[in-house]
Structures are given as C-alpha cells and as structure tokens.
Design an enzyme around this catalytic site. Sequence first.
Site, mmCIF file in Angstrom:
data_model
loop_
_atom_site.group_PDB
_atom_site.id
_atom_site.type_symbol
_atom_site.label_atom_id
_atom_site.label_comp_id
_atom_site.label_asym_id
_atom_site.label_seq_id
_atom_site.Cartn_x
_atom_site.Cartn_y
_atom_site.Cartn_z
ATOM 1 C CG ASP A 113 4.963 112.034 -46.473
ATOM 2 O OD1 ASP A 113 5.551 112.458 -45.464
ATOM 3 O OD2 ASP A 113 4.060 111.177 -46.424
ATOM 4 C CD GLU A 145 1.688 110.214 -36.657
ATOM 5 O OE1 GLU A 145 0.562 110.579 -37.051
ATOM 6 O OE2 GLU A 145 2.500 109.603 -37.382
ATOM 7 N NE ARG A 172 -3.251 109.662 -36.637
ATOM 8 C CZ ARG A 172 -2.289 109.635 -37.548
ATOM 9 N NH1 ARG A 172 -1.388 110.610 -37.575
ATOM 10 N NH2 ARG A 172 -2.208 108.661 -38.424
ATOM 11 C CD GLU A 215 -0.909 108.532 -48.132
ATOM 12 O OE1 GLU A 215 -0.731 108.966 -46.977
ATOM 13 O OE2 GLU A 215 -1.204 107.333 -48.369
#
Length: 377
Positions: free
Chosen positions: A159, A28, A32, A290
């Site tokens: 994913d 993360e 980010r 998404e």
Amino acid sequence: MQLMVESSQLAPAFNSPPLSNVDVNLFESTIRILGGLLSTYHLTGDQLFLEKAKDIGSRLMPAFKTPSKIPYSDVNIGKGTAHPPRWTSDSTLAEVTSIQLEFRELSRLTQEPHYQVRTQGGLVHKLPGKHDGLVPMFINTNSGQFTHKGVFTLGARADSYYEYLLKQWIQGGKTEDDLLEDYLQAVEGVKKHLLRQTGPSRLTFVGELSHNRFNPKMDHLVCFLPGTLALGAHNGLPGDHMDLALQLMETCHQMYAQMETGLSPEIAHFNLQARDGRDPADRHNLLRPETVESLFYMYRFTKDTKYRDWGWDILQSFNKYTKVQRSHRPDMESFFLGETLKYLYLLFSDDMELLSLDKYVFNTEAHPLPIWPSPPK
C-alpha cells in the site's frame, strides 16, 4: 498546534542506558520513531528531537548493508547488525519503499547525504516485473529483483509504496519526474486492472490480481487511496483522480455503514453479480486509520460536511463497541493513537489551516513533515 509536553519531561527516557541486542523492524521504526521525532522537532523547534532522530537514523543504517542495497527488514539497534526475517530473504515492497520521506528529511536537516542516498526509492524504478505501473509485493535483498511476480495489490505489503511515490514528489517541491511518472502509471494500472463495481449499488472498489485472475477482495488498508488521490488532484494532477477518490470514499464509508456495529471488517469481499452487498472476510476491526485519514483529506479539499458526519459515526462506533475497561485482547495498536485519533481531531478541527496540506506532507504514520524548500531550523 501547541504541544502540551516539554522536552525536558522526556529527557529521562531519552537518557536511558545504551540499547543492546534489541531487534526492531526497519519500516515500523522509521515511520513511527524517526518520523515522530522529525515531526516533533519541526513543531517545537527543540534541537533535542533532531539529535534523537539522528541517533535512531544512524542505528537503522546497518539494514542497508546488503548485496543489492535493498534493505533487510530487521535491525539490531544495539549491536549494529541487520538480517532478513527467519523464513525468507525477501523484504516486502512497502517496507523498502516507505522510508524515504523520513530519511530524506533527516538528510536535509543534518546535511549528511548518506541517509538519503542509502534509502532512495529509485532502486525499484526500472526493475522488470511491473505491470502497467503496478508492482509485485516482494523484493529479494540479495538479487535486488522482484519475487512472487504476477501478484498485485494495494493492500498489505504494498500500500504505502504508492502513497510515498506521490508524497515524495510533493515533499521535494514537485521536481522529481521519476516519482510522478511512476505514480501516474500506477493510478492508470489500478484503473485498468484492479477497479471494479458491485451489483445494483454500483460501489467502486479496488480488488487484487493474481496471475491475471481478479479477486474482488479489498483490505481496509486500501482506504488510504481516496485521500491520496485527492491529495494528488489538489496538487495539479488530473481531475479524474478526484472523481475516483469520491467514488472510493463512498465505498470505504459503506464498509462501515453496512455493518451491524458500524465498524468496517479488516477485509471485505465484494459481489460482482446482481446480488447486492459485500461479505466480510476478517470479521474484526483493528481501529485502523485509513478511512478517517481519507475523510480528513476529502473534507479539507471539498469542505463537504458529510465527511465530518461519516467520521463522527465511526468515532461513535469506536466508543460503543471497542472502548472497554478490561479488554478481551490486552493490547491496542499504536496507530490508533498515532493516526486514527489524530486524523479525527484534524477532521473535526475548525481551523482548516491547522497543519496545512500546502505546507506539510504526512508520512504513513500521520507525522507531518514540511514540504521543501522550507529551510531547516
């Protein structure tokens, strides 16, 4: 794109006292913070953002001090220590294979190769346990081997592995054959094992596989796939990738359009029999990006205005059902601002060259990074 804030306005926050005893998630923080700083550096040319990118990149490096070089999930950016989650020594596939775009770019800009070498995704290229290009969801930080074998999904925990195979290949100037090979095999694996159609409506969707048993369950997260397939086709990959992108985009649209609120559930279960429709599993919407991300790619590559219309419908539903003065849940996911609204802005922009997809590749948090060999500033 002109940023309306000057770096000098951000200096007080950057000059805060040294951090101590703060655990952060490697994945993360990379997508980010590191991705955001690198992207802002390229968009502004301000050296401050590169300096801070190097700082956070260095603070995250202890995660790679493992027996297998598969990184731990958590890093203490003050103490310089790292550890796996309390409940397991495994890391998720997405966590360890979706940090390469950022660290590769940091290495290129700083001319310090250890950032790239320590984070290279090739660690999983030849591991046993793959299934026609599909990869298990977990990997052990001690052994460096896949665990929970036989379970395959393009949803949570897996994913962005598939997304970053393609995007690293594009980022690097389409020269890294291993990445392309793995991506093409994965798409074929999806078509062979995970792709199904519903009853009368014939909606194409991507399910999950657990020890050869198919589950007609599709996370909203999987709606990244139409955009990724379209991006690959735009970069010269087989035309049937675009055909599949068009079909899956329709399905992701219907996951919104068929709901009373016009907002997709977090997870949908699809009906394979004659009865039409799909049953929502997690009946909440987290404002995920998404679907609008894929709408952005589809509109850029096809110029079909229906994708703008679909995006506008989603935005209207966000405004109607999720915009509140005092929330029942007193927080908002950062990806709503960082990704969802950014992709909507780009979708509605009349400037088709704004952050051109022939010049930039977006990381999985929607931060644009330049496609090489653009020279570093």
